[in-house]
Design a protein around this motif. Structure first.
Motif, PDB file in Angstrom:
ATOM      1  N   GLY A   1       5.216  84.994  50.138  1.00 51.62           N
ATOM      2  CA  GLY A   1       6.360  85.407  49.333  1.00 51.62           C
ATOM      3  C   GLY A   1       7.598  85.577  50.186  1.00 51.62           C
ATOM      4  O   GLY A   1       7.553  85.480  51.425  1.00 51.62           O
ATOM      5  N   THR A   2       8.709  85.813  49.536  1.00 56.49           N
ATOM      6  CA  THR A   2       9.985  85.968  50.222  1.00 56.49           C
ATOM      7  C   THR A   2      10.713  87.213  49.718  1.00 56.49           C
ATOM      8  O   THR A   2      10.475  87.686  48.607  1.00 56.49           O
ATOM      9  CB  THR A   2      10.894  84.744  49.978  1.00 56.49           C
ATOM     10  OG1 THR A   2      11.123  84.603  48.568  1.00 56.49           O
ATOM     11  CG2 THR A   2      10.269  83.478  50.540  1.00 56.49           C
ATOM     12  N   THR A   3      11.593  87.730  50.554  1.00 54.68           N
ATOM     13  CA  THR A   3      12.477  88.837  50.173  1.00 54.68           C
ATOM     14  C   THR A   3      13.892  88.497  50.616  1.00 54.68           C
ATOM     15  O   THR A   3      14.114  88.153  51.779  1.00 54.68           O
ATOM     16  CB  THR A   3      12.042  90.157  50.824  1.00 54.68           C
ATOM     17  OG1 THR A   3      10.753  90.534  50.322  1.00 54.68           O
ATOM     18  CG2 THR A   3      13.036  91.270  50.505  1.00 54.68           C
TER      19      THR A   3
ATOM     20  N   GLN B   1      13.619  91.714  41.000  1.00 55.56           N
ATOM     21  CA  GLN B   1      14.902  92.036  41.604  1.00 55.56           C
ATOM     22  C   GLN B   1      15.159  93.532  41.451  1.00 55.56           C
ATOM     23  O   GLN B   1      15.214  94.049  40.346  1.00 55.56           O
ATOM     24  CB  GLN B   1      16.050  91.262  40.968  1.00 55.56           C
ATOM     25  CG  GLN B   1      17.392  91.537  41.657  1.00 55.56           C
ATOM     26  CD  GLN B   1      18.538  90.727  41.104  1.00 55.56           C
ATOM     27  OE1 GLN B   1      19.174  91.104  40.135  1.00 55.56           O
ATOM     28  NE2 GLN B   1      18.793  89.588  41.739  1.00 55.56           N
ATOM     29  N   TYR B   2      15.288  94.211  42.593  1.00 54.05           N
ATOM     30  CA  TYR B   2      15.606  95.631  42.615  1.00 54.05           C
ATOM     31  C   TYR B   2      17.104  95.790  42.864  1.00 54.05           C
ATOM     32  O   TYR B   2      17.702  95.037  43.644  1.00 54.05           O
ATOM     33  CB  TYR B   2      14.862  96.343  43.745  1.00 54.05           C
ATOM     34  CG  TYR B   2      13.358  96.254  43.652  1.00 54.05           C
ATOM     35  CD1 TYR B   2      12.642  97.158  42.881  1.00 54.05           C
ATOM     36  CD2 TYR B   2      12.654  95.277  44.357  1.00 54.05           C
ATOM     37  CE1 TYR B   2      11.253  97.095  42.796  1.00 54.05           C
ATOM     38  CE2 TYR B   2      11.272  95.203  44.283  1.00 54.05           C
ATOM     39  CZ  TYR B   2      10.575  96.110  43.499  1.00 54.05           C
ATOM     40  OH  TYR B   2       9.206  96.030  43.415  1.00 54.05           O
TER      41      TYR B   2
ATOM     42  N   THR C   1       9.961  89.983  55.992  1.00 57.33           N
ATOM     43  CA  THR C   1       8.795  89.240  56.483  1.00 57.33           C
ATOM     44  C   THR C   1       7.465  89.838  56.024  1.00 57.33           C
ATOM     45  O   THR C   1       6.408  89.375  56.441  1.00 57.33           O
ATOM     46  CB  THR C   1       8.806  89.204  58.028  1.00 57.33           C
ATOM     47  OG1 THR C   1       8.828  90.561  58.531  1.00 57.33           O
ATOM     48  CG2 THR C   1      10.037  88.471  58.540  1.00 57.33           C
ATOM     49  N   ARG C   2       7.496  90.849  55.164  1.00 53.38           N
ATOM     50  CA  ARG C   2       6.250  91.569  54.844  1.00 53.38           C
ATOM     51  C   ARG C   2       5.257  90.740  54.050  1.00 53.38           C
ATOM     52  O   ARG C   2       4.049  91.012  54.094  1.00 53.38           O
ATOM     53  CB  ARG C   2       6.581  92.843  54.078  1.00 53.38           C
ATOM     54  CG  ARG C   2       7.260  92.618  52.755  1.00 53.38           C
ATOM     55  CD  ARG C   2       7.605  93.906  52.074  1.00 53.38           C
ATOM     56  NE  ARG C   2       8.388  93.667  50.875  1.00 53.38           N
ATOM     57  CZ  ARG C   2       8.398  94.466  49.831  1.00 53.38           C
ATOM     58  NH1 ARG C   2       7.671  95.563  49.844  1.00 53.38           N
ATOM     59  NH2 ARG C   2       9.130  94.184  48.781  1.00 53.38           N
TER      60      ARG C   2
ATOM     61  N   HIS D   1      23.576  96.873  46.332  1.00 52.86           N
ATOM     62  CA  HIS D   1      22.944  95.627  46.753  1.00 52.86           C
ATOM     63  C   HIS D   1      21.641  95.404  46.003  1.00 52.86           C
ATOM     64  O   HIS D   1      21.095  96.331  45.382  1.00 52.86           O
ATOM     65  CB  HIS D   1      22.702  95.594  48.270  1.00 52.86           C
ATOM     66  CG  HIS D   1      21.629  96.512  48.769  1.00 52.86           C
ATOM     67  ND1 HIS D   1      21.899  97.750  49.319  1.00 52.86           N
ATOM     68  CD2 HIS D   1      20.271  96.387  48.816  1.00 52.86           C
ATOM     69  CE1 HIS D   1      20.770  98.333  49.684  1.00 52.86           C
ATOM     70  NE2 HIS D   1      19.760  97.531  49.382  1.00 52.86           N
ATOM     71  N   THR D   2      21.166  94.170  46.048  1.00 49.80           N
ATOM     72  CA  THR D   2      19.893  93.826  45.417  1.00 49.80           C
ATOM     73  C   THR D   2      18.888  93.390  46.471  1.00 49.80           C
ATOM     74  O   THR D   2      19.246  92.946  47.566  1.00 49.80           O
ATOM     75  CB  THR D   2      20.054  92.696  44.391  1.00 49.80           C
ATOM     76  OG1 THR D   2      20.588  91.531  45.049  1.00 49.80           O
ATOM     77  CG2 THR D   2      20.975  93.107  43.257  1.00 49.80           C
ATOM     78  N   GLN D   3      17.625  93.533  46.118  1.00 48.42           N
ATOM     79  CA  GLN D   3      16.514  93.024  46.918  1.00 48.42           C
ATOM     80  C   GLN D   3      15.641  92.226  45.959  1.00 48.42           C
ATOM     81  O   GLN D   3      15.120  92.771  44.983  1.00 48.42           O
ATOM     82  CB  GLN D   3      15.709  94.173  47.515  1.00 48.42           C
ATOM     83  CG  GLN D   3      14.406  93.736  48.191  1.00 48.42           C
ATOM     84  CD  GLN D   3      13.524  94.914  48.549  1.00 48.42           C
ATOM     85  OE1 GLN D   3      14.013  95.962  48.957  1.00 48.42           O
ATOM     86  NE2 GLN D   3      12.205  94.765  48.403  1.00 48.42           N
ATOM     87  N   THR D   4      15.501  90.932  46.207  1.00 54.64           N
ATOM     88  CA  THR D   4      14.720  90.069  45.326  1.00 54.64           C
ATOM     89  C   THR D   4      13.469  89.599  46.035  1.00 54.64           C
ATOM     90  O   THR D   4      13.537  88.889  47.042  1.00 54.64           O
ATOM     91  CB  THR D   4      15.546  88.853  44.861  1.00 54.64           C
ATOM     92  OG1 THR D   4      16.737  89.314  44.212  1.00 54.64           O
ATOM     93  CG2 THR D   4      14.738  88.004  43.890  1.00 54.64           C
ATOM     94  N   ASP D   5      12.315  90.031  45.528  1.00 57.56           N
ATOM     95  CA  ASP D   5      11.025  89.591  46.038  1.00 57.56           C
ATOM     96  C   ASP D   5      10.505  88.477  45.136  1.00 57.56           C
ATOM     97  O   ASP D   5      10.588  88.584  43.900  1.00 57.56           O
ATOM     98  CB  ASP D   5      10.014  90.739  46.035  1.00 57.56           C
ATOM     99  CG  ASP D   5      10.411  91.884  46.955  1.00 57.56           C
ATOM    100  OD1 ASP D   5      11.355  91.708  47.746  1.00 57.56           O
ATOM    101  OD2 ASP D   5       9.779  92.949  46.873  1.00 57.56           O
ATOM    102  N   ALA D   6       9.944  87.413  45.711  1.00 52.16           N
ATOM    103  CA  ALA D   6       9.435  86.300  44.919  1.00 52.16           C
ATOM    104  C   ALA D   6       8.193  85.712  45.578  1.00 52.16           C
ATOM    105  O   ALA D   6       8.070  85.708  46.806  1.00 52.16           O
ATOM    106  CB  ALA D   6      10.507  85.222  44.766  1.00 52.16           C
ATOM    107  N   VAL D   7       7.264  85.222  44.738  1.00 51.69           N
ATOM    108  CA  VAL D   7       6.061  84.565  45.274  1.00 51.69           C
ATOM    109  C   VAL D   7       6.443  83.207  45.821  1.00 51.69           C
ATOM    110  O   VAL D   7       7.424  82.591  45.393  1.00 51.69           O
ATOM    111  CB  VAL D   7       4.974  84.434  44.185  1.00 51.69           C
ATOM    112  CG1 VAL D   7       4.553  85.807  43.692  1.00 51.69           C
ATOM    113  CG2 VAL D   7       5.452  83.565  43.023  1.00 51.69           C
ATOM    114  N   ALA D   8       5.638  82.723  46.781  1.00 52.13           N
ATOM    115  CA  ALA D   8       5.951  81.451  47.425  1.00 52.13           C
ATOM    116  C   ALA D   8       5.523  80.253  46.586  1.00 52.13           C
ATOM    117  O   ALA D   8       6.097  79.168  46.710  1.00 52.13           O
ATOM    118  CB  ALA D   8       5.282  81.394  48.799  1.00 52.13           C
TER     119      ALA D   8
END
Length: 344
Positions: A238-240, A302-303, A232-233, A270-277
């Motif tokens: 954006g989304t995670t 994508q981390y 939720t940051r 595991h992966t963490q994918t951050d993306a703009v909205a």
């Protein structure tokens, strides 16, 4: 490590699962007087020498980020995690790199869990480790003998969430009993199921399986908190999203505990994918991402994280306890933006 390898039960090799889990009537049980005791993987003195050698060589390798030297004392997920820290450091300007401070595990204070091994089983042992003399152990490590080079390498280290160590069952000579980490009918869960629960903690906050597989502990709550806070940051900009990823490190190690259950040490990715909205926004990589993303703004990143985990599993049908985990980012990638004018 710290800058900061087989278990899924390569089991026939590591723990001899067939003898433990087969039907009772199908097993021949020699009397105590005639059955030879399986030999331990090594002696306590030899294990402490392995820990001393690891610390010395690790410091030498870390001082100039010597990957080849590090490869002689580390393997598996731990080596991947350590090399990623080398890369992260090399991505920083020289002025931002912190001087390396030598450290070591104290072999005298290490709590050793050395299993007896039947013929054909791959040698390994676990140790509760402290990096300060006289201080209680705060990590669990697994050392395994490389079948190719016949040398001992540290393959996994987990930061414990409590100073209380698992109650490992020891025989009268002080040796532990290795058990199968997967497919073991004597345990409520195996490494594969535990891995599923950990991945769900990150992916959904434990909604699907994580909170069913694990009773709440500091470690499991922390994983769920990572999902909740990181997800939720960005607010509405954006989304995670977290997800499981291809896992090269499927080995798992298990030791019998005094209650008939087991301590299981395993790994996951595991992966963490951050993306703009929406278009017009960008994600600006931080300085610790520079080695992978080179300060180039992205529309998504994508981390990839490689992690070591430790859990105690009961013999009866009850939830397990995640007692610690340690993760390191090992990759980051994503499409660059055309314009560098906005931030997410």
């Amino acid at each position: 490590m710290p800058l900061f390898v087989g278990t899924a039960c390569l089991a026939l090799a590591l723990t001899g699962c067939t003898g433990e889990d087969g039907p009772a009537q199908a097993r021949q049980t020699p009397s105590a007087s005639t059955a030879p005791k399986p030999a331990p993987a090594l002696t306590a003195a030899q294990a402490r020498d392995v820990i001393t050698h690891y610390s010395k060589t690790n410091n030498e390798a870390n001082s100039d980020r010597n990957r080849a030297l590090l490869d002689t004392v580390e393997d598996g997920p731990l080596y991947a995690m350590s090399v990623s820290e080398y890369k992260e450091t090399e991505g920083l300007p020289t002025a931002d790199r912190k001087p390396y401070k030598p450290w070591s595990y104290d072999p005298a204070d290490a709590k050793l869990y050395i299993p007896r091994l039947a013929a054909g089983q791959s040698p390994w042992f676990a140790a509760a480790l402290s990096d300060q003399k006289g201080k209680a152990p705060s990590r669990l490590g697994v050392f395994a003998e490389s079948p190719q080079h016949k040398r001992w390498e540290l393959v996994s280290v987990v930061d414990l969430d409590t100073p209380k160590l698992p109650d490992i069952a020891l025989d009268r000579d002080g040796y532990a009993t290795a058990v199968c980490a997967d497919g073991n009918k004597q345990l409520a869960a195996g490494a594969d199921l535990l891995r599923t629960g950990v991945l769900d903690n990150f992916a959904t906050g434990g909604t699907n399986t994580g909170t069913k597989i694990f009773t709440p502990t500091k470690a499991s709550k922390q994983q769920i908190e990572v999902h909740d806070k990181t997800g939720t940051r960005y607010g509405n900009q954006g989304t995670t999203v977290f997800a499981g990823a291809a896992n090269r490190y499927k080995d798992a190690y298990a030791l019998k505990t005094t209650d008939g259950g087991a301590l299981i040490l395993f790994s996951h990715t595991h992966t963490q994918t951050d993306a703009v909205a929406h278009s017009g926004l960008q994600i600006n990589p931080g300085k610790d991402d520079r080695a992978w993303l080179h300060d180039v703004p992205r529309t998504s990143i994508q981390y990839t994280f490689v992690c070591n985990d430790a859990a105690t599993v009961p013999a009866k049908a009850e939830p397990s306890r995640l007692i610690g985990y340690t993760c390191a980012r090992t990759d980051a990638s994503g499409p660059p933006v055309a314009s560098w004018s906005h931030r997410a």
